[in-house]
Design an enzyme around this catalytic site. Structure first.
Site, mmCIF file in Angstrom:
data_model
loop_
_atom_site.group_PDB
_atom_site.id
_atom_site.type_symbol
_atom_site.label_atom_id
_atom_site.label_comp_id
_atom_site.label_asym_id
_atom_site.label_seq_id
_atom_site.Cartn_x
_atom_site.Cartn_y
_atom_site.Cartn_z
ATOM 1 C CD GLU A 157 -3.208 -0.903 2.068
ATOM 2 O OE1 GLU A 157 -3.060 -0.528 2.956
ATOM 3 O OE2 GLU A 157 -4.123 -0.745 1.510
ATOM 4 C CB ALA A 212 -8.053 -2.152 11.303
ATOM 5 C CD GLN A 213 -12.548 -7.510 8.203
ATOM 6 O OE1 GLN A 213 -13.718 -8.027 7.747
ATOM 7 N NE2 GLN A 213 -11.253 -7.464 7.407
#
Lengths: 399, 399
Positions: B172, B316-317
């Site tokens: 990313e 994060a999920q």
């Protein structure tokens, strides 16, 4: 026989005004004009303090040479001048094996930094010299700010900025910093009162030579915004940690910007010419003594102000007027006419104090604050108008 | 007798979801809730690669804690946790002389960097860790670019960026760089093809564990934009000059960003708890073995995926879902009810490739390119919605 060759070195204020005058006044068959510059662009030296502080995009201060030079009439050579021989009439370039030859040479390469004997200036201080150096000043300062929060001990020197010299450039630069620092503080979560801005000047006053009332205004304006002045305080050395003052006091600062002054370009001395602090005391036709065809203008020319018998300070205004006169004289000479002596006419002097304020004298009138700042801006635009007409001016005015 | 004391350490995804659930479900007289965080703000860890590249303002990734926490119900303590004792039920803070005591502790402080035994990582590499570190990465990179033009020899290492690790964060981040570098090149007059972006990964593939078709898409997308991949290539050392690869090859790079992975927070081991790579293998109620009232969530919790018997990667999920469940269970316990076991439900995984592209899996559907990128953005907004409702979401959507 070929056409007379006019070579102009440097695309600053003086060089560009010369070329601009020549290309307007001359026809194709009158002369071969060559302009040499190390970058494909002109930069507006008097605006460099703004990108150095990060208050203005460097693009504002840049004008592509091909956008202002008529390439049908002028040959542009992008190269760095490494030397010249005024007797052989040759100019040496970094990336050309053969020298450039000329009939008339206009030396307009701009000044070098004056260190006044302080040690470590060229190694450790930042200079407001050109587009590359000011982009680095801005990035350096921001990088130091970004490091502050990442060090366990919160080192104060990382957010201390020393500006050496409270002359024109130093004051204009610190004026921009006064605008920029609060924004940087917000960006990096640093309390504004932790940041130190220190202006250090060897002379007993800021803006030496300027009207006292205007100087007082400027100093008060900047002090109210957190600038600390250290006057009558020569810098003895710039180190990797900060500066050492005369007497031995050390100020730790991760960012030191040197704006103490300029001297003539070293290429003049290297060519064997007699100089005063590197500058050539030119005659009334802007020629170096002893050379009929070597013109020296801008920061490298020394002209005495008859009013006080002291040299005029090197300014953009001076360089621009010299370029205009010189272009006319070169054209006259080509056509068998006689040259006109150069006379400097001071239109005014304005120093900005950040975005919203300035001080200055225009004609006999002193200006302060916002109105001076508007005058200053109009003056910038005037230069773009001279260079590239209305379209360039409008483009820059948008910034 | 006082109210039961619930102390939540850390205002990341897990900690904030816990507090958010507690303050919604509990009345005033049911518990004393304390949230401890070293900054007065939450930052969106999954967005940090963007300010690190300079494609997004760090302000996008920041949410003031007081804007999302109900200070009538939750006491916020801005301080750094230096340790805790699960037997004495005490938490030690940097700036408080007395320890915090608790009945229930939620340990949600986030992870530490995993170096995998490479030398010099913590000293010489940049980390995408928090707001301060990513602001510094951006400034560091820009400073190196600004130096390039100011060095006589045009040092290539100044404009070489090595990203250690081609996992989620590494990919990313390099995706953002692919967008940012052309702009930086224009800003600093550097030809784009002079700049090297190198992604170095120890595993034989980029994005290990991801669907092959998606990985191929991502790699091709990035390679077409100038990224060099070095796979099956562990980094042995990060030096002040760049990286040394296994086998001895050295790559000179002024900017090295380490994204190779995380391990559990060292405070857990320091408290005497048994860990696996620093993480706690929690029970179905998210408790550390042997401690009824110590909950560990987020990057510090280790939960085995029953499908492949391997630990779920920390995301994060995962942290968000744990926080939601934990808040419900804490409320149930206070009211004499029974807790529900935590079960992770994978909604999807999306990796951005700069502004206009992404890859991912949502449900059973593979997504590529722009549509994936829109999904990714919606997902960001969902987090702001969960945190601060429509008003926070709208504020962030404006960026």
């Amino acid at each position: 026989m070929g056409l007379p060759k006019i070579v102009v070195l440097g695309a600053g204020y003086g060089g560009l005004m010369t070329v601009s005058g020549l290309q307007k006044q001359l026809n194709h068959q009158e002369a071969e004009i060559t302009l040499v510059n190390q970058n494909p662009y002109h930069y507006v030296t008097t605006k460099l303090h703004e990108p150095a502080a990060g208050t203005l995009s460097p693009e504002y201060a840049r004008v592509p040479i091909k956008s202002v030079v008529d390439t049908n009439k002028v040959r542009f050579v992008e190269d760095r001048v490494t030397g010249f021989d005024p007797d052989k009439k040759e100019v040496y370039l970094e990336n050309a094996s053969d020298p450039l030859t000329y009939d008339d040479l206009v030396f307009a390469l701009g000044a070098n930094t004056e260190t006044f004997g302080a040690k470590g200036v060229l190694e450790n201080a930042h200079l407001i010299n050109n587009l590359n150096s000011v982009r680095m000043i801005r990035e350096h300062m921001e990088y130091m700010f970004s490091q502050y929060q990442n060090t366990e001990e919160k080192r104060d020197d990382l957010i201390t900025i020393v500006v050496g010299g409270a002359g024109f450039t130093g004051i204009e630069y610190i004026g921009e910093l006064v605008d920029r620092i609060p924004k940087l503080c917000r960006e990096f979560d640093i309390p504004r009162d932790q940041v130190r801005l220190i202006s250090i000047e060897a002379a007993p006053t800021a803006l030496p030579g300027f009207d006292k009332e205007l100087v007082d205004y400027a100093v008060q304006y900047l002090e109210e915004r957190g600038v600390e002045f250290r006057l009558s305080t020569p810098i003895e050395e710039v180190t990797t940690d900060g500066v050492v003052l005369k007497g031995g006091e050390e100020i730790k600062a991760a960012t030191v910007v040197w704006t103490c002054g300029v001297r003539g370009n070293s290429l003049l001395e290297e060519a064997g010419l007699e100089t005063m602090r590197g500058r050539i005391k030119v005659d009334e036709y802007l020629r170096a003594p002893g050379y009929e065809n070597l013109y020296v203008i801008g920061d490298n020319s020394l002209i005495i102000n008859p009013e006080n018998e002291r040299p005029y300070p090197p300014t953009a205004q001076m360089a621009t007027q010299q370029g205009e006169t010189l272009a006319k004289n070169l054209v006259a000479a080509l056509r068998g006419g006689s040259p006109a002596p150069f006379e400097f006419s001071l239109k005014g002097t304005l120093a900005s104090l950040g975005r919203g304020s300035a001080i200055g004298v225009v004609g006999n009138k002193k200006l302060f604050g916002f109105s001076a700042s508007v005058m200053k801006r109009l003056n910038d635009w005037r230069w773009f108008y001279l260079l590239g007409g209305l379209s360039l001016m409008m483009k820059k005015a948008k910034f």
